[in-house]
Write an enzyme that holds these catalytic residues in place. Structure first.
Site, mmCIF file in Angstrom:
data_model
loop_
_atom_site.group_PDB
_atom_site.id
_atom_site.type_symbol
_atom_site.label_atom_id
_atom_site.label_comp_id
_atom_site.label_asym_id
_atom_site.label_seq_id
_atom_site.Cartn_x
_atom_site.Cartn_y
_atom_site.Cartn_z
ATOM 1 N N HIS A 1 -3.457 6.077 3.365
ATOM 2 C CA HIS A 1 -4.559 6.204 4.334
ATOM 3 C C HIS A 1 -4.054 6.127 5.769
ATOM 4 C CE1 HIS A 1 -5.026 1.662 4.546
ATOM 5 N NE2 HIS A 1 -5.286 1.986 5.793
ATOM 6 N N ASP B 1 -3.152 4.250 -3.035
ATOM 7 C CA ASP B 1 -2.937 4.314 -1.577
ATOM 8 C C ASP B 1 -1.460 4.119 -1.220
ATOM 9 O OD1 ASP B 1 -3.479 4.392 1.118
ATOM 10 O OD2 ASP B 1 -4.535 2.459 1.187
ATOM 11 N N GLN C 1 -6.832 -5.526 9.888
ATOM 12 C CA GLN C 1 -6.678 -4.163 10.402
ATOM 13 C C GLN C 1 -5.352 -4.034 11.155
ATOM 14 O OE1 GLN C 1 -9.146 -2.775 8.924
ATOM 15 N NE2 GLN C 1 -10.077 -4.772 8.720
ATOM 16 N N GLY C 2 -4.674 -2.935 10.938
ATOM 17 C CA GLY C 2 -3.392 -2.699 11.595
ATOM 18 C C GLY C 2 -2.199 -3.127 10.762
ATOM 19 N N ASP C 3 -2.471 -3.901 9.707
ATOM 20 C CA ASP C 3 -1.403 -4.323 8.793
ATOM 21 C C ASP C 3 -1.179 -3.315 7.676
ATOM 22 O OD1 ASP C 3 -0.790 -6.814 10.020
ATOM 23 O OD2 ASP C 3 -2.550 -7.723 9.062
ATOM 24 N N SER C 4 -2.073 -2.383 7.529
ATOM 25 C CA SER C 4 -2.008 -1.456 6.400
ATOM 26 C C SER C 4 -0.644 -0.818 6.255
ATOM 27 C CB SER C 4 -3.030 -0.340 6.554
ATOM 28 O OG SER C 4 -4.270 -0.794 6.129
HETATM 29 N N1 ARG Z 1 -7.210 -1.077 6.085
HETATM 30 C C1 ARG Z 1 -6.549 -1.979 6.952
HETATM 31 C C2 ARG Z 1 -5.488 -1.261 7.768
HETATM 32 O O1 ARG Z 1 -5.507 -0.073 7.788
HETATM 33 C C3 ARG Z 1 -6.017 -3.143 6.203
HETATM 34 C C4 ARG Z 1 -7.107 -4.031 5.842
HETATM 35 C C5 ARG Z 1 -6.663 -5.148 5.009
HETATM 36 N N2 ARG Z 1 -7.756 -6.077 4.960
HETATM 37 C C6 ARG Z 1 -7.705 -7.235 4.348
HETATM 38 N N3 ARG Z 1 -8.731 -8.022 4.466
HETATM 39 N N4 ARG Z 1 -6.648 -7.614 3.651
HETATM 40 O O2 ARG Z 1 -4.784 -1.840 8.535
#
Ligand code: ARG
Length: 272
Positions: free
Chosen positions: A82, A135, A229-232
């Site tokens: 993603h 993913d 967010q941002g860790d993905s």
């Molecule tokens: N989708 C998020 C990203 O793109 C990661 C979210 C992870 N969230 C969580 N609660 N572990 O950075």
């Protein structure tokens, strides 16, 4: 609201994208909430963590960081599929001309380590953007990183996947759930949770459903520690091996809504 609004896509610089046709929103977080509830990490202790960057697309203040990645061979970096979506990059990966992996650098404001261009991106053909299943993407670097940066990948059935195993997640993401992006690498200690914990949190219906075949559930049973967010695309490491990639969750650091990770052993093809 619990489990209903899933913030599933990358949130770097406000570029929050809806998953499964739902509006992405911030959920409540624990007050002391990589990474929420984490601590600074030294890159020498985690040389396999890289920042994915495009300054053209995301601006230069945080070196263009928008997702994490992990070095699994000198020229191969895994990330979340993603992270490479059109909504994130504004086009195909090869159209992002300054797309680099930043390796050997914890502080985004620094000049340590190296920035290596990405020459190719393979997105798992079974990745489903509406469910987030599968993913995972594999990036090829134009030049090789040192072998010492490479982390081993846990095979399916490895003890590292057992529920209750301590695991560490790494990233430059939001540390609060409110858009406070870290400028230096952070890590948080979580644990592999039983699939049933995520099945309970994410049963589907209005929200995205947890799928045990391709996803991995991890978090802090008391809440407070999580990816955000941002860790993905960044790594979840247990027993010294890569077990997961940060993928999605509802809010960050809520005890009842664990983090959902790509189950790398189930999704990564043999030949990588
Ligand atoms: N989708 C998020 C990203 O793109 C990661 C979210 C992870 N969230 C969580 N609660 N572990 O950075």
């Amino acid at each position: 609201m619990r489990g209903s609004l899933i913030r599933a896509l990358t949130g770097a610089l406000g570029l929050i994208t809806a998953a499964a046709g739902q509006l992405a929103t911030a959920g409540p977080v624990a007050a002391d909430s990589v990474v929420v509830g984490g601590r600074p990490a030294r890159i020498t202790d985690a040389p396999w963590v890289v920042a994915l960057s495009s300054r053209d697309r995301f601006g230069g203040t945080r070196a263009g960081q928008f997702c994490g990645g992990v070095v699994v061979a000198p020229t191969k970096v895994l990330t979340a599929a993603h992270c490479l979506g059109r909504e994130v990059l504004g086009g195909e990966p090869w159209e992002v001309r300054d797309f680099v992996a930043i390796a050997g650098r914890a502080a985004l404001s620094g000049h340590e380590g190296q920035e290596v261009r990405i020459s190719d991106a393979w997105v798992n053909p079974d990745y489903d953007p509406t469910t987030n299943s599968g993913d995972l993407a594999v990036l090829t670097l134009v030049s090789a990183l040192p072998q010492s940066y490479v982390i081993g990948v846990a095979r399916s059935g490895d003890a590292a996947y057992a529920s209750g195993t301590e695991a560490d997640v790494y990233g430059w993401g939001d540390t609060t759930g409110n858009g406070a992006y870290a400028s230096a690498l952070r890590t948080a200690r979580v644990q592999v949770l039983p699939d049933s914990a995520c099945e309970r949190a994410y049963p589907g219906g209005f929200g995205v459903r947890y799928q045990r075949g391709t996803m991995l559930c991890a978090g802090d049973p008391r809440g407070g520690k999580d990816a955000c967010q941002g860790d993905s695309g960044g790594p979840l490491v247990a027993k010294g091996l890569l077990v997961g990639l940060v993928s999605w969750g509802s809010g960050c650091g809520q005890a009842e809504n664990p983090g959902v990770y790509t189950r790398v052993s189930a999704v990564l093809p043999e030949h990588f």
